[in-house]
Motif scaffolding. Structure first.
Motif, PDB file in Angstrom:
ATOM      1  N   LEU A 120       6.094  -3.899  -8.333  1.00 32.38           N
ATOM      2  CA  LEU A 120       4.509  -3.724  -8.288  1.00 32.38           C
ATOM      3  C   LEU A 120       4.170  -4.718  -9.569  1.00 32.38           C
ATOM      4  O   LEU A 120       3.105  -5.228  -9.513  1.00 32.38           O
ATOM      5  N   TYR A 172       2.245  -1.608 -15.081  1.00 31.10           N
ATOM      6  CA  TYR A 172       3.252  -1.338 -14.150  1.00 31.10           C
ATOM      7  C   TYR A 172       4.537  -1.599 -15.084  1.00 31.10           C
ATOM      8  O   TYR A 172       5.510  -0.576 -14.962  1.00 31.10           O
ATOM      9  N   GLU A 224       2.865   7.580  -6.691  1.00 34.00           N
ATOM     10  CA  GLU A 224       2.010   8.668  -7.194  1.00 34.00           C
ATOM     11  C   GLU A 224       3.002   9.896  -7.205  1.00 34.00           C
ATOM     12  O   GLU A 224       2.982  10.553  -7.919  1.00 34.00           O
ATOM     13  N   TYR A 232      -5.784   0.461  -0.909  1.00 35.71           N
ATOM     14  CA  TYR A 232      -4.731   1.668  -1.341  1.00 35.71           C
ATOM     15  C   TYR A 232      -5.684   2.873  -1.516  1.00 35.71           C
ATOM     16  O   TYR A 232      -5.216   3.928  -0.880  1.00 35.71           O
ATOM     17  N   LYS A 234      -3.266  -5.307 -14.752  1.00 33.33           N
ATOM     18  CA  LYS A 234      -2.605  -4.268 -13.755  1.00 33.33           C
ATOM     19  C   LYS A 234      -1.087  -4.367 -13.974  1.00 33.33           C
ATOM     20  O   LYS A 234      -0.234  -3.671 -13.972  1.00 33.33           O
ATOM     21  N   TYR A 250      10.450   0.753  -8.600  1.00 35.70           N
ATOM     22  CA  TYR A 250       9.081   0.533  -8.027  1.00 35.70           C
ATOM     23  C   TYR A 250       7.954  -0.178  -8.952  1.00 35.70           C
ATOM     24  O   TYR A 250       7.364  -1.110  -8.650  1.00 35.70           O
ATOM     25  N   ASN A 251       7.875   0.252 -10.339  1.00 31.59           N
ATOM     26  CA  ASN A 251       7.157  -0.251 -11.306  1.00 31.59           C
ATOM     27  C   ASN A 251       7.310  -1.751 -11.515  1.00 31.59           C
ATOM     28  O   ASN A 251       6.373  -2.617 -11.576  1.00 31.59           O
ATOM     29  N   LEU A 291       2.480   2.140  -3.289  1.00 33.13           N
ATOM     30  CA  LEU A 291       1.563   2.509  -4.232  1.00 33.13           C
ATOM     31  C   LEU A 291       1.302   3.807  -4.304  1.00 33.13           C
ATOM     32  O   LEU A 291       1.264   4.827  -5.151  1.00 33.13           O
ATOM     33  N   GLU A 341      -5.695  -3.282  -3.666  1.00 34.98           N
ATOM     34  CA  GLU A 341      -6.274  -1.920  -4.468  1.00 34.98           C
ATOM     35  C   GLU A 341      -7.315  -1.252  -3.522  1.00 34.98           C
ATOM     36  O   GLU A 341      -7.281   0.015  -3.445  1.00 34.98           O
ATOM     37  N   ARG A 387      -4.712   6.245   0.473  1.00 38.83           N
ATOM     38  CA  ARG A 387      -4.232   7.352  -0.628  1.00 38.83           C
ATOM     39  C   ARG A 387      -5.327   8.846  -0.280  1.00 38.83           C
ATOM     40  O   ARG A 387      -4.811   9.811  -0.155  1.00 38.83           O
ATOM     41  N   ASN A 442       0.711  -1.009  -0.080  1.00 40.05           N
ATOM     42  CA  ASN A 442       0.007  -0.017  -0.044  1.00 40.05           C
ATOM     43  C   ASN A 442       0.704   1.331  -0.025  1.00 40.05           C
ATOM     44  O   ASN A 442       0.530   2.146  -0.555  1.00 40.05           O
TER      45      ASN A 442
END
Length: 531
Positions: free
Chosen positions: A122, A138, A104, A334, A134, A118-119, A100, A331, A338, A97
């Motif tokens: 994930l 990423y 951003e 998340y 998904k 990171y990508n 994610l 998600e 967020r 979490n």
């Protein structure tokens, strides 16, 4: 400005503003800390690669204790390692979490290597949870980043991951996964294979060839499947890649089963198991199933029963189902996290506005104090330069690395003696000038382990390994620059290279930390003396 600084100096506004201005004005003052942090992060990555999660966790705690103030990017880099440890060791999705949310913010620096990491991670998480759409998103973001950085290996790796998501070749026992977009998978595989074959690229090419072999086998093209798989096997053997050899041999076993050459299929599966490592349990399970399936075709039901039972035992140890159930909730959590993060960011914006007002009010005071600081700093730089020159003239090294009589605990005396002799030779032969040398390399050269070497350096050299290595290099740099006029004409990057550093920034940071002045200032003063 940093919230922590404001709270600490709230009753001493002048000192606070001085600290803020200096922090913004002095270039590279935290570079030495960054270099040390980077070395620890690299060591954590090595622990993760070897699945040594306990020691990776200890290194994370060392960072948390030793580095009280971190840049946003460094904090994010640490968060990534924490998430990887929790994910692989504990199947804990809570840290995902946070990644994610961090991602951003990282979008503003989408050309950084951290954004790629990171990508990629994930993407792997969502691929494992079978959320292929998904995962593709990423991995495509990672590919775009790799292309901006023009990093061939990262481009190939991202193409490999995207291709596998489009066409789930590793789940060969579940036919519905072959309904994914094969043409898209081929596009990305071919995009990767456009790069030249090199030892580094070949490790990834073998995985692509193995995947292509599985794909075409599913369409009934046995000859093409065998061609791709043999290509992968040949490269894996040439680079001595045990894991890759095991995969290719396992694939050949499946191909020969398809060709109804069951004895040959059994031979390939058994040979594959000779190269199996701990991280290859799923391949071992598949091989045992292939062997059982081929014995069944040969009407040898005793061996078929034996191998299928062995495969079942291994399957119970692979806990993918538990992991998949946990990831499905990520998600939703998340989205809640967020919203909380956005609220916190709004509060921070208001606080930053207040800090800006204080900065404007005391700007004149800052300039006066800062002028005094610059004068004092230059005076200290000059004094430190004179001390360095005097130490060279008297043949005394600064911060001499002396042996501490304190004994390293729990290490046999003969091992300590051997390590200290090796370190003396290491210093005399100037092996510390070798680039990318690590504690693990030196320990291997001394026929010991990293733990013993670290304890001896800490106990007998009275410092950690990174400080020990940096001080040897900087002492040598001061001596060479003082005696060699030609070396002073080199760029900082070139000097750094001769001293064993990968770049000028790391060299300058270490020089500043140990001598108290930057190498450019030291060289400038030497040139003034010579003229």
């Amino acid at each position: 400005m940093k919230i922590i600084q404001f709270q600490y100096f709230k009753n001493y506004s002048k000192l606070f503003l001085l600290g803020v201005f200096i922090n913004l004005s002095l270039f590279g003052q935290n570079n030495s800390d960054n270099a040390e942090l980077l070395e620890i992060l690299n060591e954590i990555d090595q622990k993760l690669d070897s699945r040594d999660y306990d020691n990776a966790n200890l290194l994370i705690k060392e960072i948390e204790n030793d580095f009280k103030e971190l840049s946003v990017e460094n904090r994010f880099a640490i968060d990534l390692r924490i998430a990887q440890i929790q994910y692989y060791a504990e199947y804990n999705e809570q840290s995902i979490n946070l990644l994610l949310i961090n991602l951003e913010k990282l979008k503003t620096m989408d050309s950084s290597l951290l954004y790629y990491k990171y990508n990629t991670f994930l993407g792997q998480v969502f691929k494992t949870s079978e959320n292929f759409k998904k995962a593709i998103v990423y991995h495509k973001q990672a590919l775009s980043n790799a292309e901006k950085r023009n990093d061939t290996l990262d481009i190939i790796f991202s193409c490999l991951k995207i291709g596998r998501c489009f066409y789930r070749v590793d789940y060969v026992r579940i036919p519905e996964y072959y309904k994914n977009d094969k043409d898209s998978a081929l596009f990305y595989y071919n995009k990767a294979l456009q790069f030249p074959e090199t030892p580094e690229n070949n490790r990834l090419f073998t995985r692509i060839y193995d995947n292509l072999g599985r794909m075409v086998l599913n369409t009934g093209n046995v000859n093409a499947a065998e061609k791709y798989t043999n290509k992968a096997l040949t490269i894996n053997k040439s680079i001595n890649n045990s894991f890759g050899i095991a995969v290719s041999l396992s694939n050949l076993s499946n191909i020969y089963h398809y060709k109804k050459e069951y004895k040959k299929a059994i031979e390939f599966a058994e040979e594959s198991n000779l190269f199996i490592e701990d991280k290859s349990l799923s391949i071992k399970r598949d091989n045992l199933e292939y062997i059982a399936k081929n014995y069944e075709k040969l009407n040898d039901y005793k061996n078929a029963s034996r191998y299928i039972n062995e495969a079942y035992i291994i399957s119970k140890n692979i806990s993918k189902n538990t992991l998949r159930k946990k990831i499905n909730t990520i998600e939703a959590k998340y989205n809640v996290a967020r919203e909380k993060q956005y609220t916190l960011e709004e509060k921070n914006k208001r606080l930053k506005t207040q800090l800006l007002l204080y900065s404007v009010l005391f700007l004149s005071v800052i300039l006066i104090i800062f002028g005094g600081f610059l004068y004092s700093r230059n005076k200290n730089y000059k004094r430190r330069f004179e001390e360095l020159i005097a130490s060279q003239q008297n043949k005394i090294t600064m911060d001499t690395i002396e042996t501490n009589p304190k004994k390293a605990t729990q290490i046999p005396p003969e091992i300590i003696e051997n390590i200290l002799k090796g370190l003396n030779a290491f210093e005399e032969k100037k092996e510390f000038l070798e680039k990318n040398i690590t504690m693990r390399d030196i320990a291997k050269h001394l026929n010991t382990n990293s733990s013993y070497l670290s304890k001896v350096v800490n106990s007998y050299k009275n410092k950690n390994f990174t400080s020990y290595l940096n001080e040897l290099r900087i002492q040598h740099a001061v001596k060479e620059l003082t005696q060699n006029k030609e070396l002073r004409l080199y760029t900082i990057e070139a000097i750094a290279d001769t001293m064993g550093y990968n770049n000028g920034e790391s060299f300058a940071s270490a020089f500043r930390k140990i001598t108290g002045i930057y190498p450019s200032y030291f060289i400038k003063q030497l040139q003034k003396q010579s003229s």
